[in-house]
Design a protein around this motif. Sequence first.
Motif, PDB file in Angstrom:
ATOM      1  N   VAL A 144      19.727  21.890  27.196  1.00  0.00           N
ATOM      2  CA  VAL A 144      19.780  21.822  28.317  1.00  0.00           C
ATOM      3  C   VAL A 144      20.519  19.662  28.362  1.00  0.00           C
ATOM      4  O   VAL A 144      21.402  19.697  28.705  1.00  0.00           O
ATOM      5  N   GLU A 145      19.696  19.580  28.033  1.00  0.00           N
ATOM      6  CA  GLU A 145      19.483  17.498  27.133  1.00  0.00           C
ATOM      7  C   GLU A 145      20.786  16.938  26.713  1.00  0.00           C
ATOM      8  O   GLU A 145      21.564  16.474  26.638  1.00  0.00           O
ATOM      9  N   LEU A 146      21.576  18.462  25.740  1.00  0.00           N
ATOM     10  CA  LEU A 146      22.139  18.015  24.213  1.00  0.00           C
ATOM     11  C   LEU A 146      23.509  18.076  25.163  1.00  0.00           C
ATOM     12  O   LEU A 146      24.252  17.831  24.938  1.00  0.00           O
ATOM     13  N   HIS A 147      23.864  19.171  26.222  1.00  0.00           N
ATOM     14  CA  HIS A 147      24.644  19.604  26.973  1.00  0.00           C
ATOM     15  C   HIS A 147      25.644  18.433  27.747  1.00  0.00           C
ATOM     16  O   HIS A 147      26.725  17.789  28.294  1.00  0.00           O
ATOM     17  N   LEU A 148      24.162  18.345  28.723  1.00  0.00           N
ATOM     18  CA  LEU A 148      24.524  17.177  29.585  1.00  0.00           C
ATOM     19  C   LEU A 148      25.359  15.195  29.012  1.00  0.00           C
ATOM     20  O   LEU A 148      26.336  14.322  29.192  1.00  0.00           O
ATOM     21  N   ALA A 149      24.736  15.225  27.608  1.00  0.00           N
ATOM     22  CA  ALA A 149      24.754  14.120  26.922  1.00  0.00           C
ATOM     23  C   ALA A 149      26.568  14.186  26.023  1.00  0.00           C
ATOM     24  O   ALA A 149      26.932  13.269  26.070  1.00  0.00           O
ATOM     25  N   ASP A 150      27.340  15.178  25.911  1.00  0.00           N
ATOM     26  CA  ASP A 150      28.129  15.879  25.586  1.00  0.00           C
ATOM     27  C   ASP A 150      29.097  15.624  26.455  1.00  0.00           C
ATOM     28  O   ASP A 150      30.443  16.277  26.571  1.00  0.00           O
ATOM     29  N   GLY A 151      28.712  16.077  28.317  1.00  0.00           N
ATOM     30  CA  GLY A 151      29.138  15.835  29.680  1.00  0.00           C
ATOM     31  C   GLY A 151      30.003  17.428  29.536  1.00  0.00           C
ATOM     32  O   GLY A 151      31.039  17.578  29.559  1.00  0.00           O
ATOM     33  N   ASN A 152      28.830  18.487  29.236  1.00  0.00           N
ATOM     34  CA  ASN A 152      29.503  19.453  29.985  1.00  0.00           C
ATOM     35  C   ASN A 152      28.382  19.645  30.236  1.00  0.00           C
ATOM     36  O   ASN A 152      27.349  21.217  30.129  1.00  0.00           O
ATOM     37  N   PRO A 153      28.642  19.670  31.566  1.00  0.00           N
ATOM     38  CA  PRO A 153      27.056  20.148  33.299  1.00  0.00           C
ATOM     39  C   PRO A 153      27.716  21.995  32.867  1.00  0.00           C
ATOM     40  O   PRO A 153      26.757  22.143  33.339  1.00  0.00           O
ATOM     41  N   ALA A 154      28.622  22.718  33.242  1.00  0.00           N
ATOM     42  CA  ALA A 154      28.804  23.974  32.783  1.00  0.00           C
ATOM     43  C   ALA A 154      28.244  25.012  32.428  1.00  0.00           C
ATOM     44  O   ALA A 154      27.160  25.644  32.008  1.00  0.00           O
ATOM     45  N   GLN A 155      27.839  24.228  30.431  1.00  0.00           N
ATOM     46  CA  GLN A 155      27.242  24.552  29.874  1.00  0.00           C
ATOM     47  C   GLN A 155      25.994  24.977  30.031  1.00  0.00           C
ATOM     48  O   GLN A 155      24.967  25.477  29.778  1.00  0.00           O
ATOM     49  N   ALA A 156      25.407  23.272  30.292  1.00  0.00           N
ATOM     50  CA  ALA A 156      24.322  22.880  30.618  1.00  0.00           C
ATOM     51  C   ALA A 156      23.198  24.131  31.639  1.00  0.00           C
ATOM     52  O   ALA A 156      22.727  24.660  31.972  1.00  0.00           O
ATOM     53  N   VAL A 157      24.719  24.354  33.741  1.00  0.00           N
ATOM     54  CA  VAL A 157      23.890  25.141  33.912  1.00  0.00           C
ATOM     55  C   VAL A 157      23.427  26.911  33.295  1.00  0.00           C
ATOM     56  O   VAL A 157      22.978  27.417  33.397  1.00  0.00           O
ATOM     57  N   ARG A 158      25.070  26.878  32.193  1.00  0.00           N
ATOM     58  CA  ARG A 158      24.674  28.290  31.868  1.00  0.00           C
ATOM     59  C   ARG A 158      23.531  28.387  31.399  1.00  0.00           C
ATOM     60  O   ARG A 158      22.948  30.099  31.454  1.00  0.00           O
ATOM     61  N   GLN A 159      22.906  27.622  30.692  1.00  0.00           N
ATOM     62  CA  GLN A 159      21.918  27.696  29.415  1.00  0.00           C
ATOM     63  C   GLN A 159      20.674  27.968  30.605  1.00  0.00           C
ATOM     64  O   GLN A 159      20.048  28.891  30.019  1.00  0.00           O
ATOM     65  N   TYR A 160      20.278  26.988  31.774  1.00  0.00           N
ATOM     66  CA  TYR A 160      19.540  27.370  32.545  1.00  0.00           C
ATOM     67  C   TYR A 160      19.711  28.283  32.931  1.00  0.00           C
ATOM     68  O   TYR A 160      18.608  29.014  32.922  1.00  0.00           O
ATOM     69  N   THR A 161      20.450  28.558  33.080  1.00  0.00           N
ATOM     70  CA  THR A 161      20.499  29.930  34.434  1.00  0.00           C
ATOM     71  C   THR A 161      20.216  31.525  33.435  1.00  0.00           C
ATOM     72  O   THR A 161      19.149  31.973  33.811  1.00  0.00           O
ATOM     73  N   SER A 162      20.973  30.931  32.335  1.00  0.00           N
ATOM     74  CA  SER A 162      20.556  32.401  31.332  1.00  0.00           C
ATOM     75  C   SER A 162      18.703  32.445  30.967  1.00  0.00           C
ATOM     76  O   SER A 162      18.273  33.280  30.577  1.00  0.00           O
ATOM     77  N   TYR A 163      18.302  31.508  30.855  1.00  0.00           N
ATOM     78  CA  TYR A 163      16.572  30.850  31.101  1.00  0.00           C
ATOM     79  C   TYR A 163      16.121  31.760  32.003  1.00  0.00           C
ATOM     80  O   TYR A 163      15.071  32.346  31.405  1.00  0.00           O
ATOM     81  N   THR A 194      13.293  38.337  34.844  1.00  0.00           N
ATOM     82  CA  THR A 194      12.648  39.508  34.114  1.00  0.00           C
ATOM     83  C   THR A 194      12.060  40.411  33.611  1.00  0.00           C
ATOM     84  O   THR A 194      11.288  40.698  33.939  1.00  0.00           O
ATOM     85  N   GLU A 195      11.697  39.002  32.194  1.00  0.00           N
ATOM     86  CA  GLU A 195      10.561  39.099  31.506  1.00  0.00           C
ATOM     87  C   GLU A 195       9.161  39.128  31.102  1.00  0.00           C
ATOM     88  O   GLU A 195       8.341  39.912  31.294  1.00  0.00           O
ATOM     89  N   LEU A 196       8.945  38.111  32.656  1.00  0.00           N
ATOM     90  CA  LEU A 196       7.643  37.783  32.666  1.00  0.00           C
ATOM     91  C   LEU A 196       7.628  37.574  33.893  1.00  0.00           C
ATOM     92  O   LEU A 196       6.274  37.163  34.668  1.00  0.00           O
ATOM     93  N   GLY A 197       8.652  37.534  35.107  1.00  0.00           N
ATOM     94  CA  GLY A 197       8.529  37.130  36.337  1.00  0.00           C
ATOM     95  C   GLY A 197       7.919  35.245  37.046  1.00  0.00           C
ATOM     96  O   GLY A 197       7.365  35.456  37.647  1.00  0.00           O
ATOM     97  N   MET A 198       7.922  34.574  36.290  1.00  0.00           N
ATOM     98  CA  MET A 198       7.853  33.382  36.249  1.00  0.00           C
ATOM     99  C   MET A 198       9.139  33.069  36.851  1.00  0.00           C
ATOM    100  O   MET A 198      10.380  33.389  36.424  1.00  0.00           O
ATOM    101  N   GLU A 199       8.768  31.348  37.074  1.00  0.00           N
ATOM    102  CA  GLU A 199      10.066  30.003  37.895  1.00  0.00           C
ATOM    103  C   GLU A 199      10.543  29.321  36.230  1.00  0.00           C
ATOM    104  O   GLU A 199       8.969  28.641  35.656  1.00  0.00           O
ATOM    105  N   PRO A 200      11.651  28.624  36.288  1.00  0.00           N
ATOM    106  CA  PRO A 200      11.120  27.540  35.081  1.00  0.00           C
ATOM    107  C   PRO A 200      10.412  26.252  35.440  1.00  0.00           C
ATOM    108  O   PRO A 200      10.203  26.121  37.059  1.00  0.00           O
ATOM    109  N   SER A 201      10.010  25.714  34.573  1.00  0.00           N
ATOM    110  CA  SER A 201       9.440  24.352  35.399  1.00  0.00           C
ATOM    111  C   SER A 201       9.936  24.226  35.983  1.00  0.00           C
ATOM    112  O   SER A 201      11.253  23.611  36.174  1.00  0.00           O
ATOM    113  N   ALA A 202       9.356  22.618  36.926  1.00  0.00           N
ATOM    114  CA  ALA A 202      10.150  21.048  37.614  1.00  0.00           C
ATOM    115  C   ALA A 202      10.650  20.375  36.118  1.00  0.00           C
ATOM    116  O   ALA A 202      11.128  20.371  37.033  1.00  0.00           O
ATOM    117  N   GLU A 203      10.804  20.238  35.703  1.00  0.00           N
ATOM    118  CA  GLU A 203      11.017  19.366  34.655  1.00  0.00           C
ATOM    119  C   GLU A 203      12.595  19.893  33.885  1.00  0.00           C
ATOM    120  O   GLU A 203      13.243  19.032  33.897  1.00  0.00           O
TER     121      GLU A 203
END
Length: 241
Positions: free
Chosen positions: A194-213, A219-228
């Motif tokens: 996500v950080e690399l996509h943002l550094a490259d100026g690709n916010p849409a790709q950063a969002v897709r990476q985050y959303t996929s994760y 689905t697999e663990l019933g958990m949410e991503p961290s605040a970080e």
Amino acid sequence: MSVTSARPELRPSIRLLDGFALACDHVEVHVIPVARRLLALLALRDAPVSRAVVAAQLWPDTTARRAAASLRSTLWRLATPAGPLVSTTDDALALVPHVEVDFHRACRLAATVAAPDHVPEPQAVALLKADLLPGWDQTWLVAERDWWHQARLRALEALSARFRSTGDRHRAHQAALAAVQTDPLRESAHRTLVELHLADGNPAQAVRQYTSYRVRLRTELGMEPSAEIRRLVGPLLGGAR
């Protein structure tokens, strides 16, 4: 087995990453399955192993006497163009010193990649993302495979950070992506991407990476991503997290 007739000039090598192979001077040599297991076990230990331990691990479902006989037969049949590959000292077995093992090279790379003076080799990502003897189900492999899984993840993330610090974002992406492919639920690797996509100026790709994760984690663990990691994409998602 004596090693006096070994021919190190033929440069025997054993591959354990992404599958087993024995080669002499880069020419692959056919090895029967039980001999493959013997060579792999000794290559992983990287130190002399007693005959009794080797026999018990390779033939766990038979008597000690039969296992010892099977080991003697396997050693006798293990002939290569480079000469003997296994030496015996004090009733212990070990690979002869001149046999190259890709796993040893990968372990050295994993141990040194974070050092300040380390210069990554071109094949570093490919070496670190390789699985250890995929498809093998021997119990003596479990601990080594678990160790390698964690060691290469840490090394890939360190390698990504090193490439990024030198401005090589292409290879930084490759290393971080390899970490994600190795462990799809490892948040630190997704965060790096996500950080690399943002550094490259690709916010849409950063969002897709985050959303996929996020979807996979739910689905697999019933958990949410961290605040970080949410803070990285929060400004791009508005109220949706």
